[in-house]
Design a protein around this motif. Structure first.
Motif, short mmCIF file in Angstrom:
data_model
loop_
_atom_site.label_atom_id
_atom_site.label_comp_id
_atom_site.label_asym_id
_atom_site.label_seq_id
_atom_site.Cartn_x
_atom_site.Cartn_y
_atom_site.Cartn_z
N GLU A 14 6.25 4.44 1.20
CA GLU A 14 6.03 5.89 1.21
C GLU A 14 6.44 6.54 -0.11
N GLU A 15 7.34 5.86 -0.86
CA GLU A 15 7.88 6.46 -2.08
C GLU A 15 6.92 6.34 -3.27
N ALA A 16 5.94 5.44 -3.20
CA ALA A 16 5.09 5.16 -4.36
C ALA A 16 3.80 6.00 -4.31
N CYS A 17 3.94 7.26 -4.08
CA CYS A 17 2.79 8.15 -3.89
C CYS A 17 2.10 8.47 -5.22
N VAL A 18 0.78 8.54 -5.18
CA VAL A 18 0.00 9.03 -6.31
C VAL A 18 -0.86 10.19 -5.83
N HIS A 19 -1.35 10.98 -6.77
CA HIS A 19 -2.22 12.12 -6.45
C HIS A 19 -3.58 11.91 -7.09
N GLU A 20 -4.63 12.24 -6.33
CA GLU A 20 -5.99 12.01 -6.79
C GLU A 20 -6.83 13.28 -6.60
N PRO A 21 -7.38 13.83 -7.68
CA PRO A 21 -8.27 14.99 -7.52
C PRO A 21 -9.51 14.62 -6.71
N VAL A 22 -9.90 15.47 -5.80
CA VAL A 22 -11.12 15.26 -5.02
C VAL A 22 -12.31 15.68 -5.88
N GLU A 23 -13.25 14.76 -6.08
CA GLU A 23 -14.41 15.05 -6.92
C GLU A 23 -15.26 16.17 -6.30
N LEU B 225 0.85 -1.18 0.00
CA LEU B 225 0.00 0.00 0.00
C LEU B 225 0.88 1.23 0.00
N ALA B 226 0.39 2.31 -0.61
CA ALA B 226 1.17 3.54 -0.69
C ALA B 226 0.24 4.74 -0.59
N PRO B 227 0.79 5.94 -0.38
CA PRO B 227 -0.06 7.11 -0.15
C PRO B 227 -0.89 7.51 -1.37
N VAL B 228 -2.07 8.00 -1.07
CA VAL B 228 -2.92 8.68 -2.06
C VAL B 228 -3.09 10.10 -1.57
N ASN C 109 -4.16 2.71 -4.71
CA ASN C 109 -2.70 2.70 -4.76
C ASN C 109 -2.15 1.45 -4.06
N LEU C 110 -2.55 0.33 -4.58
CA LEU C 110 -2.26 -0.96 -3.97
C LEU C 110 -1.80 -1.94 -5.05
N VAL C 111 -0.79 -2.73 -4.73
CA VAL C 111 -0.41 -3.84 -5.60
C VAL C 111 -0.45 -5.12 -4.78
N LEU C 112 -1.01 -6.18 -5.38
CA LEU C 112 -1.13 -7.47 -4.70
C LEU C 112 -0.59 -8.58 -5.59
#
Length: 199
Positions: free
Chosen positions: A98-107, A13-16, A54-57
């Protein structure tokens, strides 16, 4: 993907990071209501912070589970955390990067107090349901009584603070009202009411 190798993980898991639009109400921009807590890279993710996004399994431990989603969650939230908790209970290791951060616009539809209160209520129900269902901790009569008493007390205190902190800023008042809503959600599980967030 690098973190799965570095930490010997079955999932990462990583930050959104939320991107709140500039034209959002000032109290929403100040409140940071959409932020997720962060962890140190490599840390095992606590069960109460399991979520999709922001998850890889790895596929193999996922395929060992029936379902894999539990249809009893229906149109309520929580099926993602439930799946990850069951994976962990079945031996999977899920860590943070912590390094695999993505950004998501808030609807735009989420930029309101009504949405924040409904989301908190739904999250409170999810937490109580998983607690009562023995996923987060053993379900014993004492644990159920403590959960009920704690949620009731926190809801009442948060309700009072909602009014008291209003002069200090609407964002602070909203924070306590959201806390009250989350605890009402926990209490509602005890009389069997379900909020269907995705209905």
């Amino acid at each position: 993907m690098a973190a799965t190798v570095a930490y010997g993980a079955d999932g990462v898991l990583a930050p959104v990071e939320p991107v709140v639009p500039d034209n959002a109400p000032a109290w929403i921009r100040r409140g940071r209501f959409y932020d997720f807590p962060h962890l140190q890279s490599g840390a095992v993710v606590p069960l109460n912070r399991m979520r999709f996004g922001n998850l890889v399994l790895r596929g193999e431990p996922l395929r060992r589970l029936p379902g894999p989603f539990d249809p009893s969650f229906g149109l309520a939230c929580g099926e993602d955390g439930d799946l990850l908790i069951r994976m962990v209970r079945n031996g999977a290791r899920i860590v943070w990067s912590e390094e695999a951060c993505v950004h998501e616009p808030v609807e735009r539809a989420r930029l309101s107090l009504a949405w924040l209160l409904q989301r908190a209520l739904s999250g409170g129900q999810e937490f109580a349901r998983k607690t009562v269902g023995r996923q987060l901790r053993p379900d014993e009569p004492l644990q159920r009584a403590l959960l009920f008493a704690r949620a009731l007390l926190q809801m009442l205190v948060a309700g009072v603070l909602t009014v008291l902190v209003w002069p200090a800023g609407r964002h602070r008042s909203a924070r306590w009202l959201i806390t009250a809503s989350a605890n009402f959600g926990k209490l509602s599980v005890f009389w069997g009411w379900r909020y269907h967030e995705y209905a």
